[in-house]
Design an enzyme around this catalytic site. Structure first.
Site, PDB file in Angstrom:
ATOM      1  N   SER A  33     -21.364  -5.509  -8.284  1.00  0.00           N
ATOM      2  CA  SER A  33     -21.229  -6.874  -7.752  1.00  0.00           C
ATOM      3  C   SER A  33     -20.931  -6.887  -6.263  1.00  0.00           C
ATOM      4  O   SER A  33     -19.949  -6.283  -5.811  1.00  0.00           O
ATOM      5  CB  SER A  33     -20.085  -7.620  -8.442  1.00  0.00           C
ATOM      6  OG  SER A  33     -20.314  -7.745  -9.798  1.00  0.00           O
ATOM      7  N   HIS A  64     -25.897 -10.215  -8.033  1.00  0.00           N
ATOM      8  CA  HIS A  64     -26.674  -9.071  -8.537  1.00  0.00           C
ATOM      9  C   HIS A  64     -28.146  -9.405  -8.328  1.00  0.00           C
ATOM     10  O   HIS A  64     -28.683 -10.285  -8.996  1.00  0.00           O
ATOM     11  CB  HIS A  64     -26.412  -8.845 -10.028  1.00  0.00           C
ATOM     12  CG  HIS A  64     -25.094  -8.210 -10.304  1.00  0.00           C
ATOM     13  ND1 HIS A  64     -24.962  -6.881 -10.598  1.00  0.00           N
ATOM     14  CD2 HIS A  64     -23.853  -8.721 -10.311  1.00  0.00           C
ATOM     15  CE1 HIS A  64     -23.689  -6.598 -10.786  1.00  0.00           C
ATOM     16  NE2 HIS A  64     -22.990  -7.703 -10.616  1.00  0.00           N
ATOM     17  N   HIS A  86     -24.488  -6.606 -17.742  1.00  0.00           N
ATOM     18  CA  HIS A  86     -23.190  -6.298 -18.354  1.00  0.00           C
ATOM     19  C   HIS A  86     -23.186  -6.689 -19.837  1.00  0.00           C
ATOM     20  O   HIS A  86     -23.922  -7.580 -20.254  1.00  0.00           O
ATOM     21  CB  HIS A  86     -22.075  -7.091 -17.665  1.00  0.00           C
ATOM     22  CG  HIS A  86     -22.023  -6.925 -16.187  1.00  0.00           C
ATOM     23  ND1 HIS A  86     -22.879  -7.603 -15.348  1.00  0.00           N
ATOM     24  CD2 HIS A  86     -21.229  -6.178 -15.393  1.00  0.00           C
ATOM     25  CE1 HIS A  86     -22.608  -7.261 -14.090  1.00  0.00           C
ATOM     26  NE2 HIS A  86     -21.623  -6.400 -14.090  1.00  0.00           N
ATOM     27  N   TYR A  88     -21.005  -8.487 -21.265  1.00  0.00           N
ATOM     28  CA  TYR A  88     -20.605  -9.889 -21.460  1.00  0.00           C
ATOM     29  C   TYR A  88     -21.773 -10.865 -21.337  1.00  0.00           C
ATOM     30  O   TYR A  88     -21.678 -12.020 -21.735  1.00  0.00           O
ATOM     31  CB  TYR A  88     -19.467 -10.290 -20.498  1.00  0.00           C
ATOM     32  CG  TYR A  88     -19.806 -10.233 -19.026  1.00  0.00           C
ATOM     33  CD1 TYR A  88     -20.620 -11.194 -18.424  1.00  0.00           C
ATOM     34  CD2 TYR A  88     -19.282  -9.235 -18.221  1.00  0.00           C
ATOM     35  CE1 TYR A  88     -20.926 -11.142 -17.077  1.00  0.00           C
ATOM     36  CE2 TYR A  88     -19.580  -9.162 -16.878  1.00  0.00           C
ATOM     37  CZ  TYR A  88     -20.400 -10.113 -16.310  1.00  0.00           C
ATOM     38  OH  TYR A  88     -20.699 -10.056 -14.979  1.00  0.00           O
ATOM     39  N   GLU A  89     -22.898 -10.379 -20.785  1.00  0.00           N
ATOM     40  CA  GLU A  89     -24.058 -11.265 -20.675  1.00  0.00           C
ATOM     41  C   GLU A  89     -24.795 -11.385 -22.007  1.00  0.00           C
ATOM     42  O   GLU A  89     -25.737 -12.165 -22.127  1.00  0.00           O
ATOM     43  CB  GLU A  89     -24.993 -10.750 -19.574  1.00  0.00           C
ATOM     44  CG  GLU A  89     -24.345 -10.874 -18.200  1.00  0.00           C
ATOM     45  CD  GLU A  89     -25.153 -10.231 -17.092  1.00  0.00           C
ATOM     46  OE1 GLU A  89     -26.110 -10.871 -16.640  1.00  0.00           O
ATOM     47  OE2 GLU A  89     -24.843  -9.108 -16.685  1.00  0.00           O
ATOM     48  N   ALA A 116     -17.390  -3.281  -8.572  1.00  0.00           N
ATOM     49  CA  ALA A 116     -16.269  -4.003  -7.979  1.00  0.00           C
ATOM     50  C   ALA A 116     -15.158  -3.990  -9.023  1.00  0.00           C
ATOM     51  O   ALA A 116     -15.437  -4.135 -10.212  1.00  0.00           O
ATOM     52  CB  ALA A 116     -16.687  -5.437  -7.671  1.00  0.00           C
ATOM     53  N   MET A 217     -15.654  -4.516 -15.410  1.00  0.00           N
ATOM     54  CA  MET A 217     -16.408  -4.906 -16.615  1.00  0.00           C
ATOM     55  C   MET A 217     -17.707  -4.107 -16.753  1.00  0.00           C
ATOM     56  O   MET A 217     -18.674  -4.586 -17.344  1.00  0.00           O
ATOM     57  CB  MET A 217     -16.729  -6.405 -16.558  1.00  0.00           C
ATOM     58  CG  MET A 217     -15.508  -7.298 -16.390  1.00  0.00           C
ATOM     59  SD  MET A 217     -15.961  -9.010 -16.154  1.00  0.00           S
ATOM     60  CE  MET A 217     -14.352  -9.724 -15.712  1.00  0.00           C
ATOM     61  N   SER A 218     -17.726  -2.898 -16.199  1.00  0.00           N
ATOM     62  CA  SER A 218     -18.983  -2.134 -16.216  1.00  0.00           C
ATOM     63  C   SER A 218     -18.695  -0.637 -16.183  1.00  0.00           C
ATOM     64  O   SER A 218     -17.608  -0.198 -16.530  1.00  0.00           O
ATOM     65  CB  SER A 218     -19.830  -2.521 -14.995  1.00  0.00           C
ATOM     66  OG  SER A 218     -19.201  -2.062 -13.810  1.00  0.00           O
ATOM     67  N   ASN A 241     -10.067  -7.184  -5.409  1.00  0.00           N
ATOM     68  CA  ASN A 241      -8.944  -8.123  -5.538  1.00  0.00           C
ATOM     69  C   ASN A 241      -7.749  -7.390  -6.121  1.00  0.00           C
ATOM     70  O   ASN A 241      -7.895  -6.343  -6.744  1.00  0.00           O
ATOM     71  CB  ASN A 241      -9.337  -9.286  -6.464  1.00  0.00           C
ATOM     72  CG  ASN A 241      -9.787  -8.805  -7.840  1.00  0.00           C
ATOM     73  OD1 ASN A 241     -10.874  -8.248  -7.988  1.00  0.00           O
ATOM     74  ND2 ASN A 241      -8.956  -8.993  -8.824  1.00  0.00           N
ATOM     75  N   HIS A 253     -14.725 -14.975  -8.792  1.00  0.00           N
ATOM     76  CA  HIS A 253     -15.920 -14.160  -8.518  1.00  0.00           C
ATOM     77  C   HIS A 253     -16.243 -14.201  -7.020  1.00  0.00           C
ATOM     78  O   HIS A 253     -16.719 -13.212  -6.451  1.00  0.00           O
ATOM     79  CB  HIS A 253     -17.093 -14.672  -9.359  1.00  0.00           C
ATOM     80  CG  HIS A 253     -18.333 -13.818  -9.274  1.00  0.00           C
ATOM     81  ND1 HIS A 253     -18.334 -12.464  -9.550  1.00  0.00           N
ATOM     82  CD2 HIS A 253     -19.619 -14.114  -8.936  1.00  0.00           C
ATOM     83  CE1 HIS A 253     -19.554 -11.977  -9.387  1.00  0.00           C
ATOM     84  NE2 HIS A 253     -20.354 -12.953  -9.007  1.00  0.00           N
TER      85      HIS A 253
HETATM   86  N1  HPA Z   1     -10.858  -7.750 -13.408  1.00  0.00           N
HETATM   87  C1  HPA Z   1     -11.971  -7.370 -14.080  1.00  0.00           C
HETATM   88  N2  HPA Z   1     -13.121  -7.129 -13.479  1.00  0.00           N
HETATM   89  C2  HPA Z   1     -13.163  -7.241 -12.145  1.00  0.00           C
HETATM   90  C3  HPA Z   1     -12.043  -7.613 -11.394  1.00  0.00           C
HETATM   91  C4  HPA Z   1     -10.819  -7.879 -12.079  1.00  0.00           C
HETATM   92  O1  HPA Z   1      -9.776  -8.226 -11.474  1.00  0.00           O
HETATM   93  N3  HPA Z   1     -12.415  -7.643 -10.085  1.00  0.00           N
HETATM   94  C5  HPA Z   1     -13.730  -7.266 -10.068  1.00  0.00           C
HETATM   95  N4  HPA Z   1     -14.178  -7.035 -11.317  1.00  0.00           N
END
Ligand code: HPA
Length: 278
Positions: A33, A64, A86, A88-89, A116, A217-218, A241, A253
């Site tokens: 991402s 993406h 991903h 989750y998609e 990310a 998440m990947s 973050n 996001h």
């Molecule tokens: N949590 C989960 N997935 C993420 C995060 C997060 O804080 N930041 C970027 N992808």
């Protein structure tokens, strides 16, 4: 879409990719991402939209780009995924692993995977690069493992080893390259959750207690598939973050994409250096 990807489906995707490139890539690179910028550095590029490749999981997520870029980086032939799909998609884990299978069938032996991630360790900051030295396959432990289903024996064994999922030599090389270029890097353990909701404070305290340094998440499904097929893997998280352990801030996001702009130039330098010398 069936739950388990078959060798025939993988080879249909391989045929399509082969028909659309002059190159025989040797290194695979997956850009997460907000990190797609490295694809601009590829020379003599052949570009194939994911949606044109049979069975390829396409990303629906903003940030993406969704294409395969095959060409030269630092004199080496690379196959770069600008964006990824991903779990989750709505894809099965087996389907999420299809791009890595295609790389393997094309003869690629080295994979650089980026993402990310949110910092769980309190001293990790947005904008940091974290070299992944191990992961926690939490999602896989509870059943969503990309290797679930009939084993594809041409790639690897039913019960593959994961003792060194992230190649020690590539990790050491990435550290050397970063040091030479004056880029500070962290090292840590990445944990993959299914998403798409971000974690709450109690989730994060749990993740910290079990030894995770960054969360995303990947990556883990792709790395499991890569190791099953015997690839060497380098994993790099761009810390986007700070995970919100006390519930005082929110995660968005947009924040993840914004941090990508700080991370990309550093990531580009490290990946270029590693590709040149690996
Ligand atoms: N949590 C989960 N997935 C993420 C995060 C997060 O804080 N930041 C970027 N992808």
């Amino acid at each position: 879409m069936e739950d388990f990807i078959t060798l025939e489906q993988i080879d249909q995707a391989v045929d399509m990719v082969r028909r659309n490139t002059r190159h025989q890539p040797e290194i695979g690179i997956i850009l997460g991402s907000g990190l797609g910028g490295l694809a601009d550095a590829v020379e003599d590029a052949d570009s194939i939209p994911f949606c044109e490749i049979p069975f390829w999981p396409t990303s629906t997520v903003y940030g993406h780009e969704g294409r395969l870029v095959i060409g030269k980086l630092e004199g080496k032939l690379v196959m770069m995924m600008q964006g990824r799909a991903h779990y989750y998609e709505g894809y099965s884990m087996s389907h999420v692993g299809l791009p890595v299978r295609v790389m393997q069938r094309m003869g690629i032996k080295t994979l650089v995977v980026t993402n990310a991630a949110g910092a769980i360790r309190p001293d990790f900051m947005p904008g940091d690069l974290m070299l992944i030295y191990d992961h926690i396959a939490l999602v896989g432990m509870v059943g969503m493992n990309p290797l679930r289903g009939p084993n594809l024996d041409v790639f690897g064994p039913r019960f593959p080893d994961m003792s060194q999922a992230y190649d020690r030599d590539l990790l050491a090389l990435a550290e050397i390259v970063a040091a030479e270029k004056g880029i500070e890097v962290r090292k840590g353990v990445y944990i993959c959750l299914s998403g798409p909701s971000f974690e709450g404070p109690a989730d994060l305290r749990f993740l910290r207690a079990i030894g995770a340094d960054a969360v995303g998440m990947s990556t883990v499904p792709e790395v499991i598939v890569a190791r099953h097929g015997g690839m060497r893997v380098l994993g790099i998280s761009g810390i986007s973050n700070k995970a919100n352990l006390d519930g005082s801030t929110i995660t968005t996001h947009e924040e993840v994409l914004e941090a990508g702009r700080i991370i990309v130039p550093k990531l580009v330098e490290v990946i270029r250096g590693v590709v040149k010398r690996c």
